[in-house]
Design a protein around this motif. Sequence first.
Motif, mmCIF file in Angstrom:
data_model
loop_
_atom_site.group_PDB
_atom_site.id
_atom_site.type_symbol
_atom_site.label_atom_id
_atom_site.label_comp_id
_atom_site.label_asym_id
_atom_site.label_seq_id
_atom_site.Cartn_x
_atom_site.Cartn_y
_atom_site.Cartn_z
ATOM 1 N N LEU A 44 -2.007 0.603 -4.888
ATOM 2 C CA LEU A 44 -1.287 -0.642 -4.656
ATOM 3 C C LEU A 44 -0.041 -0.670 -5.529
ATOM 4 N N ARG B 273 0.838 -1.197 0.000
ATOM 5 C CA ARG B 273 0.000 0.000 0.000
ATOM 6 C C ARG B 273 0.876 1.252 0.000
ATOM 7 N N ALA C 155 -4.712 6.595 -2.206
ATOM 8 C CA ALA C 155 -4.178 5.279 -1.857
ATOM 9 C C ALA C 155 -4.064 4.434 -3.125
ATOM 10 N N THR D 268 0.887 5.699 -1.545
ATOM 11 C CA THR D 268 0.065 6.817 -2.027
ATOM 12 C C THR D 268 0.688 7.365 -3.302
#
Length: 667
Positions: free
Chosen positions: A620, A607, A618, A609
């Motif tokens: 991945l 995770r 946010a 940003t």
Amino acid sequence: MNRVGVECGGTFTDLIVFDDQGGLLATHKVFSTPLDPSEAVVDGLRGLGPELLRGAVLYHGSTVATNALIERKGARVGFLTTAGFEDVPFLQRQDREEMYDLGVVVPQPLTGREMIRGVVERVTARGKISRHLDEQRARAAIRELAEAGAESFAVSTLHSYANTENEDAVARLIEEIAPGIPVSRSSAVSAEFREFERATTTIADAFLKPRIAGYLERLEQRLGEFGVETMYVMLSNGGIVPARTAANAPISMLRSGPAAGVAGAIEVAGAKGIGDIVTMDMGGTSTDVAVVRQGSAEMATQLRDGGLPINVAHVDIVAVGAGGGSIVDVDQWGLLNVGPESAGADPGPISYGRGGERITVTDIDIMREFLRPEMFLGGSERLHPEGAWTRLAELAERTGRPVPDLLEDVYTLVNVNMANAVRIATTERGIDPTEFDLFAYGGAGPLHAAKVAEDLKMRRVIVPPNAGIASAFGLLAADFKREYSQTWFVQSEEGGDLAEPAGHLFERAAADLEAYGLDIADGDLSYIADMRYRGQGFEIAVEMPHPDASVNEMLVRFNDHHAARYGHADRDRAVQIVTIRLTVRIVNPAKPRIVAQVGDTRPPGRRITVFEGGESRAALLFDRAELATGESYRGPVIVTEPTSTTFVPSGWTLQVDELANLTLERG
């Protein structure tokens, strides 16, 4: 026997190695060395290691010819032409790229008036010799040019495409009087009518010949130190030929690097069963766009390099100065500009830490957190964005825009520039881009492709494995390919067939292939006729159904083509056949295997940003090697690999297909 692909770009030099069974062995990427591209090649080969190179065959693509022409760093050319036509290289054409630019400056020829001499001879447009070469005067002209310091000779006599006898005689005298100085003959370089373009092309070939021959010779010597046995070179038409062939016709090497990328894209898309794609190759200095229909790249027969028209068969590529190294600045009116000036490999973007002081698109991508400083080039190099933040703050002050807005502005502007390049290659030529997939590669292409596609309303983006070195892969996937042409005027009312000019081209091709150790019987031959209505100034290419096609057959085909392209045809109007073209292709029997190289479990993703749409969101982060076939993820997603990074924006979905391609779909 391993096969090594090496492509020299403006910022990076890319390397890839496959074994003789087509299996991938290694990839590598190093900074380019613009002053001498061969140094980067050698640096990259050292990084691969000797065990992969001993006895290998190397395939090379490079911008060295294009750069030499643009920078005008070539040989001092002595130009010989028919007496009375010494001003042909200076004539130009009245068409211009910017119609209303009153300050336009036309490019000057690649040789000066002091290096031009006329020879007394004359051949008619139909090929009849009305005056044989005056050898005594020709000898005197050649001696004058040799004494004036000619490092290369270009010979382009009037109508030599129709009869080469006089031009060949001039070339023989040069070899006798100035042995060792290379000679370019227009009848070999560009056997086509239009004297200005033919002369300019021949002079450009002569201008490049000593430099390109020297470059390839030095490179082959250096390759011998690694045990590399043979070198092949990519041509502008997307085909591979032996290095000595390219050295003898350096004009055919223009834009060979971008052509390699298109060849690789065609191979990967074909394995996926896709024939219609638009390729988008975003590297460090530019973005190159090409259209592929039914598995074949759109081709063209004339390009402009250094502002000069060059007759050479090439993959029809639209280039725009929008790359990772494109410099972000503010013009005298306070408007934001991105490119076309580039930081290149030296000094490069600020974040590279190599002395760059001007902010670039790569710096912006880092500050948006699309590029991870610790993962650059697979972790072999670390990025340092601190200085870029300082420069961005200064730029924000000059523009009066907040830093977050400026980050979004630059990203949007560079994407718009690339979308416009796609429009030029598609919409402006009557092609609907929404009917194509966008095939994105290059070090920066996959970072920007989805937003470019969104602007164009294209629904799918495909990112191949090893996207950052796709051009190097394309070198190994390309076929042997040569192009031949000859102007041959035929009026529609004359009737008959085209067997004679087609036969001449076949004989030239057969002799060349025999010299390469190849048999033309193994080749796929295709013939094209350039045709026009009588009185028109430009032609359209019409495929010949067979080498001895009749004029009447071609007349029907031409009118059908004209109606399809322009919406009308005048079937009662006289038509001219102007030039016959032959393409010889021999399929590469040792192409790389395209197999899935993906993980077998669903990774959780890290995770992070990213800065998207003017705010932090946010997202991945995945290592591409960990992604499993069939898995899908909704954006925003970042996928990293050693040679490239892919950004999947919000509103897009990422899926990994059975061949390890990343497929991005909108909606």
